[in-house]
Scaffold this active site. Structure first.
Site, PDB file in Angstrom:
ATOM      1  N   ASP A   1      44.644  -2.583 -28.003  1.00  0.00           N
ATOM      2  CA  ASP A   1      44.112  -3.808 -27.384  1.00  0.00           C
ATOM      3  C   ASP A   1      42.716  -3.520 -26.799  1.00  0.00           C
ATOM      4  O   ASP A   1      42.515  -3.611 -25.598  1.00  0.00           O
ATOM      5  CB  ASP A   1      45.070  -4.325 -26.295  1.00  0.00           C
ATOM      6  CG  ASP A   1      45.315  -3.311 -25.170  1.00  0.00           C
ATOM      7  OD1 ASP A   1      45.054  -2.096 -25.381  1.00  0.00           O
ATOM      8  OD2 ASP A   1      45.747  -3.719 -24.074  1.00  0.00           O
TER       9      ASP A   1
ATOM     10  N   ASP B   1      40.704   2.256 -25.333  1.00  0.00           N
ATOM     11  CA  ASP B   1      41.174   2.095 -26.724  1.00  0.00           C
ATOM     12  C   ASP B   1      40.024   2.369 -27.691  1.00  0.00           C
ATOM     13  O   ASP B   1      40.223   2.970 -28.754  1.00  0.00           O
ATOM     14  CB  ASP B   1      41.658   0.653 -26.971  1.00  0.00           C
ATOM     15  CG  ASP B   1      42.754   0.206 -26.029  1.00  0.00           C
ATOM     16  OD1 ASP B   1      43.927   0.224 -26.408  1.00  0.00           O
ATOM     17  OD2 ASP B   1      42.422  -0.166 -24.884  1.00  0.00           O
TER      18      ASP B   1
ATOM     19  N   ASN C   1      44.729  -6.088 -22.912  1.00  0.00           N
ATOM     20  CA  ASN C   1      43.563  -6.023 -22.030  1.00  0.00           C
ATOM     21  C   ASN C   1      42.805  -7.353 -22.012  1.00  0.00           C
ATOM     22  O   ASN C   1      42.243  -7.742 -20.981  1.00  0.00           O
ATOM     23  CB  ASN C   1      42.609  -4.919 -22.480  1.00  0.00           C
ATOM     24  CG  ASN C   1      43.129  -3.544 -22.105  1.00  0.00           C
ATOM     25  OD1 ASN C   1      43.795  -3.393 -21.086  1.00  0.00           O
ATOM     26  ND2 ASN C   1      42.832  -2.544 -22.936  1.00  0.00           N
TER      27      ASN C   1
ATOM     28  N   THR D   1      48.582   1.947 -28.042  1.00  0.00           N
ATOM     29  CA  THR D   1      47.803   2.141 -26.812  1.00  0.00           C
ATOM     30  C   THR D   1      47.634   0.821 -26.067  1.00  0.00           C
ATOM     31  O   THR D   1      46.710   0.660 -25.267  1.00  0.00           O
ATOM     32  CB  THR D   1      46.420   2.761 -27.113  1.00  0.00           C
ATOM     33  OG1 THR D   1      45.688   1.866 -27.962  1.00  0.00           O
ATOM     34  CG2 THR D   1      46.538   4.114 -27.780  1.00  0.00           C
TER      35      THR D   1
ATOM     36  N   PHE E   1      50.230  -0.521 -16.659  1.00  0.00           N
ATOM     37  CA  PHE E   1      49.874  -1.811 -17.273  1.00  0.00           C
ATOM     38  C   PHE E   1      50.609  -2.093 -18.585  1.00  0.00           C
ATOM     39  O   PHE E   1      51.256  -3.138 -18.725  1.00  0.00           O
ATOM     40  CB  PHE E   1      48.349  -1.865 -17.490  1.00  0.00           C
ATOM     41  CG  PHE E   1      47.881  -3.114 -18.204  1.00  0.00           C
ATOM     42  CD1 PHE E   1      47.735  -4.312 -17.525  1.00  0.00           C
ATOM     43  CD2 PHE E   1      47.591  -3.085 -19.569  1.00  0.00           C
ATOM     44  CE1 PHE E   1      47.314  -5.468 -18.189  1.00  0.00           C
ATOM     45  CE2 PHE E   1      47.166  -4.238 -20.234  1.00  0.00           C
ATOM     46  CZ  PHE E   1      47.026  -5.428 -19.541  1.00  0.00           C
ATOM     47  N   ASN E   2      50.506  -1.202 -19.571  1.00  0.00           N
ATOM     48  CA  ASN E   2      51.047  -1.506 -20.909  1.00  0.00           C
ATOM     49  C   ASN E   2      52.545  -1.795 -20.855  1.00  0.00           C
ATOM     50  O   ASN E   2      53.051  -2.643 -21.598  1.00  0.00           O
ATOM     51  CB  ASN E   2      50.787  -0.356 -21.894  1.00  0.00           C
ATOM     52  CG  ASN E   2      49.322  -0.212 -22.237  1.00  0.00           C
ATOM     53  OD1 ASN E   2      48.555  -1.170 -22.127  1.00  0.00           O
ATOM     54  ND2 ASN E   2      48.926   0.996 -22.635  1.00  0.00           N
TER      55      ASN E   2
ATOM     56  N   HIS F   1      42.374   6.759 -20.585  1.00  0.00           N
ATOM     57  CA  HIS F   1      43.783   6.915 -20.926  1.00  0.00           C
ATOM     58  C   HIS F   1      44.054   7.126 -22.430  1.00  0.00           C
ATOM     59  O   HIS F   1      44.703   8.097 -22.832  1.00  0.00           O
ATOM     60  CB  HIS F   1      44.564   5.653 -20.525  1.00  0.00           C
ATOM     61  CG  HIS F   1      44.346   5.187 -19.128  1.00  0.00           C
ATOM     62  ND1 HIS F   1      45.067   5.669 -18.063  1.00  0.00           N
ATOM     63  CD2 HIS F   1      43.509   4.253 -18.607  1.00  0.00           C
ATOM     64  CE1 HIS F   1      44.694   5.044 -16.952  1.00  0.00           C
ATOM     65  NE2 HIS F   1      43.756   4.191 -17.254  1.00  0.00           N
ATOM     66  N   ASP F   2      43.664   6.116 -23.221  1.00  0.00           N
ATOM     67  CA  ASP F   2      44.239   5.983 -24.560  1.00  0.00           C
ATOM     68  C   ASP F   2      43.963   7.139 -25.518  1.00  0.00           C
ATOM     69  O   ASP F   2      44.860   7.506 -26.296  1.00  0.00           O
ATOM     70  CB  ASP F   2      43.801   4.645 -25.180  1.00  0.00           C
ATOM     71  CG  ASP F   2      44.407   3.456 -24.441  1.00  0.00           C
ATOM     72  OD1 ASP F   2      45.430   3.636 -23.762  1.00  0.00           O
ATOM     73  OD2 ASP F   2      43.857   2.344 -24.543  1.00  0.00           O
TER      74      ASP F   2
HETATM   75  C1  BDR Z   1      46.328   1.211 -20.083  1.00  0.00           C
HETATM   76  O1  BDR Z   1      46.014  -0.128 -19.698  1.00  0.00           O
HETATM   77  C2  BDR Z   1      44.854  -0.558 -20.348  1.00  0.00           C
HETATM   78  O2  BDR Z   1      44.020  -1.248 -19.467  1.00  0.00           O
HETATM   79  C3  BDR Z   1      44.210   0.654 -20.938  1.00  0.00           C
HETATM   80  O3  BDR Z   1      43.558   0.327 -22.155  1.00  0.00           O
HETATM   81  C4  BDR Z   1      45.351   1.602 -21.163  1.00  0.00           C
HETATM   82  O4  BDR Z   1      45.935   1.430 -22.421  1.00  0.00           O
HETATM   83  C5  BDR Z   1      46.315   2.089 -18.850  1.00  0.00           C
HETATM   84  O5  BDR Z   1      47.259   1.667 -17.940  1.00  0.00           O
HETATM   85 CA    CA Z   2      44.881   0.117 -24.145  1.00  0.00          CA
END
Ligand code: BDR
Ligand code: CA
Length: 317
Positions: free
Chosen positions: A10, A15, A39, A125, A166-167, A240-241
């Protein structure tokens, strides 16, 4: 042999870096990018995925748009972190490759079923909506994929609530499906990714790597840094991703531990929490594992190498 992966994403600043890492690493064969609302809206993140591939000169890689909202819950985005476009802070090139036809979930299933068993790794991701939908539509994919290496969740941490990432928080039911299927799942959660900080030293190095592409990534990081400073009280942004792709390229990048993971779907303060059972002894046959540590230098070396490879014309086209 390069590992075949499908990135389900996303984009999103981090990402975007995951896409570049995949395109620029000879250890990876990126079969396609599928997109999911997360996102930002599905339309925006799909455009971003195509634009990032354009920026990388990787126009042979298909992009399929998937689910625009979670399975049960209303759509919620992360504009506070990624801006109104989902990739604020950079000028994106106009994609020359048209969006590929076919829903991402159908394409995922067809691609997995038509390739040899245990040859494809799924790398989600974003929210896990597309992957959960694919599992429900075609349960045979569970046996068929090699493994799932996902960014999401956390053992000890939270970013979208005190204990949820979040994800997973956005679509907890989808995450519960993915963690409970008996395939090999690696959870690359906040325990790892909050260590993948783009420090000023790292950013300077990236900016000076691979000409325009390095500058593009550095501009992404400028926006990401400000978002994390304003919203999450971080000094440097956690990228992160790409930790998922880095682990596939070089397993030494992460320390991992096999343990069960389940997802809290009941309403209340723990909604979206990933509950990992770290009580010993470790069961080496457990189908899920969690990332706990990150080799910071190895991680950023891989990203710098990928950017340089793309700039040198050695990335996937
Ligand atoms: C995740 O949330 C998104 O905002 C980032 O792309 C990542 O995948 C981190 O919590
Ligand atoms: Ca992401």
């Amino acid at each position: 042999m390069a590992e075949k992966i499908i990135l389900d994403s996303d984009p999103g600043h981090d990402d975007a870096v995951a896409i570049l890492l995949a395109v620029g690493s000879p250890e990876i064969d990126l079969l396609g990018v599928t997109t999911v609302g997360g996102n930002q809206s599905l339309d925006k993140v799909t455009y971003n995925a195509r634009a990032v591939l354009e920026e990388a000169g990787a126009t042979s890689i298909p992009v399929h748009a998937g689910c625009d909202r979670p399975i049960l819950r209303p759509m919620e985005n992360a504009a506070s972190i990624h801006g109104q476009t989902g990739l604020d802070g950079v000028d994106l090139p106009k994609p020359t490759r048209p969006l590929d036809e076919g829903h991402a979930v159908n394409w995922l299933i067809d691609t997995i079923m038509s390739n040899d068993p245990k040859t494809i790794t799924l790398v989600p991701t974003g929210p896990l909506t597309n992957i959960a939908m694919a599992v429900r539509m075609e349960p045979r994919i569970v046996d068929r994929v090699k493994r799932v290496v996902l960014m999401g969740g956390a053992v000890h941490d939270g970013n979208w609530s005190p204990c949820a990432e979040f994800n997973v928080k956005i679509d907890p039911e989808a995450a519960k499906i993915v963690f409970n299927e008996p395939w090999d799942v690696t959870m690359v959660g906040l325990d790892v990714t909050h260590k993948a900080l783009c420090t000023p030293e790292v950013q300077k190095r990236i900016e000076n790597t691979g000409g325009e592409l390095g500058v593009f990534v550095s501009h992404l990081m400028d926006f990401f840094r400000k978002s994390y400073q304003d919203n999450q009280d971080f000094v440097d942004p956690p990228v992160h991703d790409p930790c998922t792709v880095a682990y596939i390229i070089d397993p030494q990048v992460l320390t991992t531990r096999r343990c069960t993971v389940d997802v809290q779907c009941g309403e209340g303060p723990a909604l979206g929490m990933t509950v990992a059972d770290l009580r010993g002894p470790e069961d080496p046959t457990c189908h899920t594992q969690v990332g706990l540590g990150l080799d910071f230098d190895r991680f950023w070396d891989l990203i710098a190498d990928a950017i340089q490879n793309i700039a040198d014309g050695k990335g996937q086209h």
